[in-house]
Design a protein around this motif. Structure first.
Motif, PDB file in Angstrom:
ATOM      1  N   ARG A   1       6.425   7.444   3.907  1.00  0.00           N
ATOM      2  CA  ARG A   1       7.642   6.959   4.542  1.00  0.00           C
ATOM      3  C   ARG A   1       7.467   5.540   5.064  1.00  0.00           C
ATOM      4  NH1 ARG A   1      10.631  10.269   9.229  1.00  0.00           N
ATOM      5  NH2 ARG A   1      10.572   8.224  10.217  1.00  0.00           N
ATOM      6  N   GLY A   2       6.252   5.217   5.473  1.00  0.00           N
ATOM      7  CA  GLY A   2       5.975   3.884   6.021  1.00  0.00           C
ATOM      8  C   GLY A   2       6.313   2.764   5.046  1.00  0.00           C
ATOM      9  N   GLN A   3       6.189   3.036   3.752  1.00  0.00           N
ATOM     10  CA  GLN A   3       6.509   2.019   2.759  1.00  0.00           C
ATOM     11  C   GLN A   3       8.001   1.695   2.784  1.00  0.00           C
ATOM     12  OE1 GLN A   3       4.308   0.416   0.332  1.00  0.00           O
ATOM     13  NE2 GLN A   3       2.894   1.070   1.919  1.00  0.00           N
TER      14      GLN A   3
ATOM     15  N   GLU B   1       9.910   2.193   5.367  1.00  0.00           N
ATOM     16  CA  GLU B   1      10.206   1.580   6.662  1.00  0.00           C
ATOM     17  C   GLU B   1       9.827   0.104   6.663  1.00  0.00           C
ATOM     18  OE1 GLU B   1       8.350   3.960   9.677  1.00  0.00           O
ATOM     19  OE2 GLU B   1       9.897   5.491   9.568  1.00  0.00           O
ATOM     20  N   ALA B   2       8.652  -0.209   6.110  1.00  0.00           N
ATOM     21  CA  ALA B   2       8.230  -1.608   6.056  1.00  0.00           C
ATOM     22  C   ALA B   2       9.233  -2.420   5.239  1.00  0.00           C
ATOM     23  CB  ALA B   2       6.836  -1.718   5.458  1.00  0.00           C
ATOM     24  N   ALA B   3       9.655  -1.866   4.109  1.00  0.00           N
ATOM     25  CA  ALA B   3      10.600  -2.571   3.242  1.00  0.00           C
ATOM     26  C   ALA B   3      11.930  -2.790   3.958  1.00  0.00           C
ATOM     27  CB  ALA B   3      10.812  -1.791   1.952  1.00  0.00           C
ATOM     28  N   THR B   4      12.404  -1.756   4.652  1.00  0.00           N
ATOM     29  CA  THR B   4      13.669  -1.878   5.392  1.00  0.00           C
ATOM     30  C   THR B   4      13.555  -2.951   6.463  1.00  0.00           C
ATOM     31  OG1 THR B   4      13.947   0.483   5.078  1.00  0.00           O
ATOM     32  CG2 THR B   4      15.414  -0.571   6.644  1.00  0.00           C
ATOM     33  N   CYS B   5      12.437  -2.924   7.186  1.00  0.00           N
ATOM     34  CA  CYS B   5      12.262  -3.893   8.271  1.00  0.00           C
ATOM     35  C   CYS B   5      12.193  -5.324   7.752  1.00  0.00           C
ATOM     36  CB  CYS B   5      10.997  -3.589   9.069  1.00  0.00           C
ATOM     37  SG  CYS B   5      11.146  -2.101  10.053  1.00  0.00           S
TER      38      CYS B   5
ATOM     39  N   VAL C   1       9.193  -1.886  -4.594  1.00  0.00           N
ATOM     40  CA  VAL C   1       8.123  -1.344  -3.760  1.00  0.00           C
ATOM     41  C   VAL C   1       7.738   0.083  -4.165  1.00  0.00           C
ATOM     42  CG1 VAL C   1       7.470  -0.716  -1.390  1.00  0.00           C
ATOM     43  CG2 VAL C   1       8.787  -2.806  -1.814  1.00  0.00           C
TER      44      VAL C   1
END
Lengths: 230, 258
Positions: free
Chosen positions: A116-118, A120-124, A136
């Motif tokens: 999920r972190g991937q 989230e990082a992309a969204t941020c 990604v």
């Protein structure tokens, strides 16, 4: 020497059949591999009609025998819809529809395995969901699904033998013709060797791909993973 | 009020429920430009949830969030309502985020990790984005790692690349969600040093952390959270040397003991 002469005599027909087998194989692979992706994305789409369609499609093609699907498209389309397809076309269409369903489930599992972190990082970072998916998530998925896709392609090589059931002159059909004609099972043996060889080459190629898509891993990690057992 | 005095982050009466659990309970907080705010507190106190609500990784149940004068979410009736997806992306584009587990893109080199969003989102020319990325890598002390993949880096190096990646989008605020919690103790220092330099350069920072040394030394303000509420806040000296609430006194004692 007699055996050798016999094999030399039937080999041209078997190789002709191999060509057709390869046509079915590559056409299926070339079309089913991309087609599986929209199916995979659709199966997890938030928009329900699309999700239901994709999941229903996958359930249908995974839940019925491939041979039955082949018969349906070749024999039943002409009867019910007046669509008559040449054998080879009918075979390829059936295989593409069927393998896209299987591959989509593999892709879906692969996409779901990305942390999920991937996302989230992309969204941020302000990436759109499209950029996130194609820039990604999917590039990381390729490496993870490769072994499972290889498995499917090996199955595909062998499944192509089913097309002989609707009269396509593939390796299977031509070897059976030779066996029936000459009363010798030697043609089956040769066919078995050819199928095996195709899959050996395929497996080698897939290892090469796995290696290529692991470029970003440290070399030591790659070596370690390849030889976990001593 | 002058424009520059406007808080860059305004959180008003924010409540966040996960089912029957109340993760944030009527939290209000303003952060001003250039401020470094450390958020401390026991696990489960809502620190991370608060941080993640600010850039829309969590959706609040009620309350109001305003970033640099732009409303992200408001509660005109009884439930929080968000602005459009496009506006959310635009507002959250002002906010950089650093994660506990770095979340670098493993299939990209460090340079590409940093340039990817500027090129795709801000449509920067590649050459400009790469020059900027190299400058940022130098800033975090990793100019020799431009072509390395994340798997070839140590945890501390990964986090520093992640900070460079966040900075490349030129955010007005940086959020840090336990940036050193996944690191070995002996290398937390290299990440904290970079963060300290950012704070000195007047970057607005909100840092959820267990590093009391960092909170005490670098933060302008320390916020203590427990049970989804802000229990106490003030300058580091006040929080660490003269804690008012019993909860904070207990928390500080437990930290020192461990």
């Amino acid at each position: 020497m007699e055996t050798f002469d016999y094999v030399a005599r039937i080999l041209p027909a078997l190789l002709e059949g191999t060509k057709i087998t390869l046509v079915v194989f590559f056409a299926t692979l070339l079309l089913a591999i991309p087609l599986g992706l929209p199916l995979a994305l659709g199966s997890d789409c938030r928009w329900r009609p699309l999700r239901w369609f994709c999941r229903g499609y996958v359930a249908l093609f995974r839940g019925t025998p491939l041979m039955l699907q082949l018969f349906f498209i070749y024999y039943m389309l002409p009867i019910y819809f007046n669509i008559l397809l040449p054998e080879l076309t009918a075979a390829v269409i059936t295989f593409v529809l069927n393998y896209a369903a299987y591959l989509s489930e593999i892709y879906r599992g692969g996409i779901g395995s990305i942390e999920r972190g991937q996302y989230e990082a992309a969204t941020c970072l302000g990436l759109t969901s499209f950029q996130t998916m194609f820039g990604v998530i999917i590039p990381q998925t390729v490496k993870r699904v490769l072994p499972a896709v290889t498995n499917e392609t090996i199955t595909l090589v062998k499944d192509t033998a089913l097309v002989s059931a609707i009269g396509v002159a593939d390796l299977m059909k031509n070897s059976r013709s030779a066996v029936n004609r000459d009363g010798s099972t030697m043609a089956f043996l040769v066919a078995a060797i050819i199928y095996l060889l195709l899959n050996v080459v395929l497996t080698k190629f897939s290892y090469y791909l796995e290696e290529r898509f692991s470029r970003h891993e440290a070399k030591e990690t790659r070596l370690e993973r390849r030889t976990l057992w001593h | 009020m002058a424009l520059t005095d406007r808080p860059i982050i305004e959180i008003k009466n924010v409540t966040k429920r996960f089912g029957s659990l109340t993760a944030l309970d009527d939290v209000s907080l303003s952060v001003h430009r250039g401020e470094t705010v450390a958020i401390i507190g026991p696990s489960g106190s809502g620190k991370s949830t608060l941080l993640r609500s600010i850039n829309n990784l969590e959706q609040i149940s009620s309350g109001e969030i305003v970033i640099d004068g732009q409303t992200l979410a408001a509660t005109p009736h009884d439930r929080a309502e968000y602005v459009s997806e496009k506006e959310i992306r635009q507002i959250c584009g002002e906010i950089g985020m650093i994660f506990q587990h770095f979340n670098l893109f493993p299939h990209m080199t460090c340079l590409r990790n940093i340039t990817y969003a500027p090129i795709k989102v801000k449509k920067q020319p590649r050459a400009q984005a790469e020059a900027e990325a190299r400058r940022l890598l130098e800033l975090v002390g990793l100019s020799d790692k431009a072509d390395a993949y994340p798997s070839q880096l140590s945890g501390g190096q990964k986090q520093r690349v992640a900070i460079a990646r966040g900075l490349a989008m030129n955010p007005a605020v940086m959020l840090f969600d336990e940036p050193t919690s996944a690191l070995d103790p002996e290398i937390t220092g290299e990440v904290l040093a970079v963060m300290k330099r950012l704070a000195e350069a007047q970057m607005t920072m909100l840092v959820v952390t267990h590093e009391m040394g960092f909170a005490r030394e670098v933060a302008d303000r320390v916020i203590f959270m427990a049970d989804g509420r802000i229990m106490e806040q003030g300058d580091p000296q006040q929080i660490f040397e003269n804690p008012q609430s019993e909860r904070l006194q207990n928390f500080l004692r437990s930290i020192i003991r461990s």
